[in-house]
Design a protein around this motif. Structure first.
Motif, PDB file in Angstrom:
ATOM      1  N   MET A   1       0.888  -1.169   0.008  1.00 56.63           N
ATOM      2  CA  MET A   1       0.152   0.014   0.017  1.00 56.63           C
ATOM      3  C   MET A   1       0.818   1.198   0.039  1.00 56.63           C
ATOM      4  O   MET A   1       1.847   1.402   0.736  1.00 56.63           O
ATOM      5  N   SER A   2       0.767   2.154  -0.796  1.00 60.68           N
ATOM      6  CA  SER A   2       1.260   3.206  -0.913  1.00 60.68           C
ATOM      7  C   SER A   2       0.935   4.411   0.305  1.00 60.68           C
ATOM      8  O   SER A   2      -0.269   4.354   1.152  1.00 60.68           O
ATOM      9  N   THR A   3       1.794   5.153   0.899  1.00 65.01           N
ATOM     10  CA  THR A   3       1.662   6.167   1.818  1.00 65.01           C
ATOM     11  C   THR A   3       1.455   7.563   1.035  1.00 65.01           C
ATOM     12  O   THR A   3       1.569   7.593  -0.030  1.00 65.01           O
ATOM     13  N   GLN A  60      -7.586  -2.922   7.454  1.00 66.01           N
ATOM     14  CA  GLN A  60      -7.367  -4.147   7.169  1.00 66.01           C
ATOM     15  C   GLN A  60      -7.974  -4.305   5.737  1.00 66.01           C
ATOM     16  O   GLN A  60      -7.522  -5.182   4.698  1.00 66.01           O
ATOM     17  N   GLU A  61      -8.954  -3.705   5.064  1.00 59.21           N
ATOM     18  CA  GLU A  61      -9.731  -3.876   4.112  1.00 59.21           C
ATOM     19  C   GLU A  61      -8.594  -3.940   2.433  1.00 59.21           C
ATOM     20  O   GLU A  61      -8.806  -4.861   1.791  1.00 59.21           O
ATOM     21  N   PRO A  62      -7.591  -2.874   2.435  1.00 61.80           N
ATOM     22  CA  PRO A  62      -6.716  -2.961   1.449  1.00 61.80           C
ATOM     23  C   PRO A  62      -5.975  -4.412   1.539  1.00 61.80           C
ATOM     24  O   PRO A  62      -5.827  -5.019   0.389  1.00 61.80           O
ATOM     25  N   LYS A  63      -5.533  -5.055   2.455  1.00 56.30           N
ATOM     26  CA  LYS A  63      -4.757  -6.048   2.688  1.00 56.30           C
ATOM     27  C   LYS A  63      -5.606  -7.414   2.213  1.00 56.30           C
ATOM     28  O   LYS A  63      -4.964  -8.416   1.456  1.00 56.30           O
ATOM     29  N   VAL A  64      -6.928  -7.433   2.771  1.00 57.05           N
ATOM     30  CA  VAL A  64      -7.590  -8.360   2.431  1.00 57.05           C
ATOM     31  C   VAL A  64      -7.907  -8.502   0.984  1.00 57.05           C
ATOM     32  O   VAL A  64      -7.975  -9.547   0.129  1.00 57.05           O
ATOM     33  N   HIS A  65      -8.552  -7.275   0.412  1.00 55.38           N
ATOM     34  CA  HIS A  65      -9.011  -7.123  -0.885  1.00 55.38           C
ATOM     35  C   HIS A  65      -7.703  -7.473  -1.770  1.00 55.38           C
ATOM     36  O   HIS A  65      -7.972  -7.933  -2.903  1.00 55.38           O
ATOM     37  N   LEU A  66      -6.603  -7.184  -1.516  1.00 51.90           N
ATOM     38  CA  LEU A  66      -5.369  -7.455  -2.306  1.00 51.90           C
ATOM     39  C   LEU A  66      -5.347  -8.993  -2.545  1.00 51.90           C
ATOM     40  O   LEU A  66      -4.939  -9.391  -3.593  1.00 51.90           O
ATOM     41  N   HIS A  81      -6.816  -1.953  -7.408  1.00 51.81           N
ATOM     42  CA  HIS A  81      -5.546  -1.541  -8.474  1.00 51.81           C
ATOM     43  C   HIS A  81      -4.587  -0.740  -7.496  1.00 51.81           C
ATOM     44  O   HIS A  81      -3.404  -0.804  -7.956  1.00 51.81           O
ATOM     45  N   ALA A  82      -4.960  -0.123  -6.702  1.00 53.29           N
ATOM     46  CA  ALA A  82      -3.983   0.760  -5.909  1.00 53.29           C
ATOM     47  C   ALA A  82      -4.763   1.151  -4.537  1.00 53.29           C
ATOM     48  O   ALA A  82      -5.726   1.223  -4.459  1.00 53.29           O
ATOM     49  N   ALA A  83      -3.872   1.494  -3.550  1.00 50.12           N
ATOM     50  CA  ALA A  83      -4.264   1.667  -2.304  1.00 50.12           C
ATOM     51  C   ALA A  83      -3.508   2.816  -1.691  1.00 50.12           C
ATOM     52  O   ALA A  83      -2.066   2.424  -1.968  1.00 50.12           O
ATOM     53  N   VAL A  90      -8.204   6.203   3.920  1.00 50.09           N
ATOM     54  CA  VAL A  90      -7.665   4.957   3.169  1.00 50.09           C
ATOM     55  C   VAL A  90      -8.451   5.344   1.908  1.00 50.09           C
ATOM     56  O   VAL A  90      -9.651   5.592   1.907  1.00 50.09           O
ATOM     57  N   HIS A  91      -7.749   5.268   0.826  1.00 48.07           N
ATOM     58  CA  HIS A  91      -8.137   5.437  -0.529  1.00 48.07           C
ATOM     59  C   HIS A  91      -7.945   4.173  -1.378  1.00 48.07           C
ATOM     60  O   HIS A  91      -6.735   3.875  -1.374  1.00 48.07           O
TER      61      HIS A  91
END
Length: 283
Positions: A1-3, A60-66, A81-83, A90-91
């Motif tokens: 995930m990007s910062t 947690q959503e980005p990690k699980v969705h990835l 596609h990106a986070a 969180v975007h």
């Protein structure tokens, strides 16, 4: 995930109009600044998330969705596609689904769908869930609002804000989901597995075929009581034209005994799906 949060997001994507709004965030159109490819961006602010569980799920959503988006990703799952994340929000940059959602389709079509069409959509949903479960991810909030359509009309499972990873064999806990669609073992406060998604998909199928929910009440506690009883009925007025094969599948999906409840893969192999909806699945 990007910062870097929204500032970093806007360096890579041009963000446009709002196209949706949920309990904690918004969804906007966007396109890649480099390629012009169209996406959607879901933004969830952290400030309103006072419940520690809500905040934990958002982070947690980005990690699980990835996990479910990594190639080869099912066509029937909205891909991440990106986070981007910072202290405030969180975007998530996601597939753009321009065809609306199943809830809107049902509303436009008078509340119910022809059996063959419902079978095709049920097949696509089962394919999405089977793909998630193979990656060790349970969605935990399957409902018509979270079933979107892309421009070609394919169904896509969206919103992994309540999803959980069970891939190491761990059991899941917590009252997560939407009252009408939540499985009885969730309501009972027991540990549970990925078949909670199959129960919810069974409710979705029941709604598509009848225009009503199988377990209902005037308040959330009354709905939960009805879910716990699990008294599945097919009122003649609503189900007079529904085939015995469709009712058989719903009984197997809406089975209180988890050991006897179908898996998502078993749903795909059921004769009603194979004969009416199998050709709708594209992975």
């Amino acid at each position: 995930m990007s910062t870097g949060g929204e500032e970093a997001l806007r360096l890579q994507y041009v963000v446009g109009d709002e196209i949706g709004r949920g309990r904690f965030g918004t969804v906007r159109r966007c396109h890649s600044a480099a390629t012009g490819e169209a996406f959607a961006v879901k933004s969830t602010a952290k400030a309103p998330l006072l419940d520690p569980l809500d905040l934990a799920l958002a982070e947690q959503e980005p990690k699980v969705h990835l996990l479910v988006s990594s190639p080869p990703c099912s066509r029937h799952v909205v891909a991440l596609h990106a986070a981007f994340e910072d202290a405030h929000a969180v975007h998530l940059v996601l597939d753009l689904c321009a065809g609306g959602d199943l809830l809107s389709l049902l509303s436009a079509r008078g509340g119910r769908l022809p059996e063959r069409e419902a079978a095709g959509l049920a097949a696509q949903l089962a394919a999405a869930l089977a793909a998630c479960h193979r990656r060790g991810v349970a969605h935990r909030d399957v409902k018509p609002d979270n079933l979107l359509f892309d421009a070609a009309g394919a169904l896509k499972l969206a919103d992994f804000g309540s999803a959980e990873w069970f891939g190491d064999g761990r059991a899941m806990t917590g009252l997560v989901g939407t009252p009408y669609y939540v499985a009885p073992e969730v309501v009972a406060g027991r540990e549970y597995g990925e078949k909670v998604d199959v129960w919810s998909a069974g409710v979705v199928l029941y709604v598509m075929l009848s225009g009503t929910v199988p377990f209902y009440g005037a308040t959330a506690p009354e709905i939960f009581e009805s879910v716990l009883r699990g008294n599945l009925r097919f009122p003649p007025r609503a189900f007079a034209s529904v085939s015995p094969e469709a009712k058989d599948l719903m009984r197997r999906m809406l089975c209180k005994d988890v050991s006897r409840r179908f898996s998502a893969d078993q749903v795909l192999r059921h004769p009603w799906i194979a004969s009416r909806g199998g050709d709708a699945v594209a992975d």
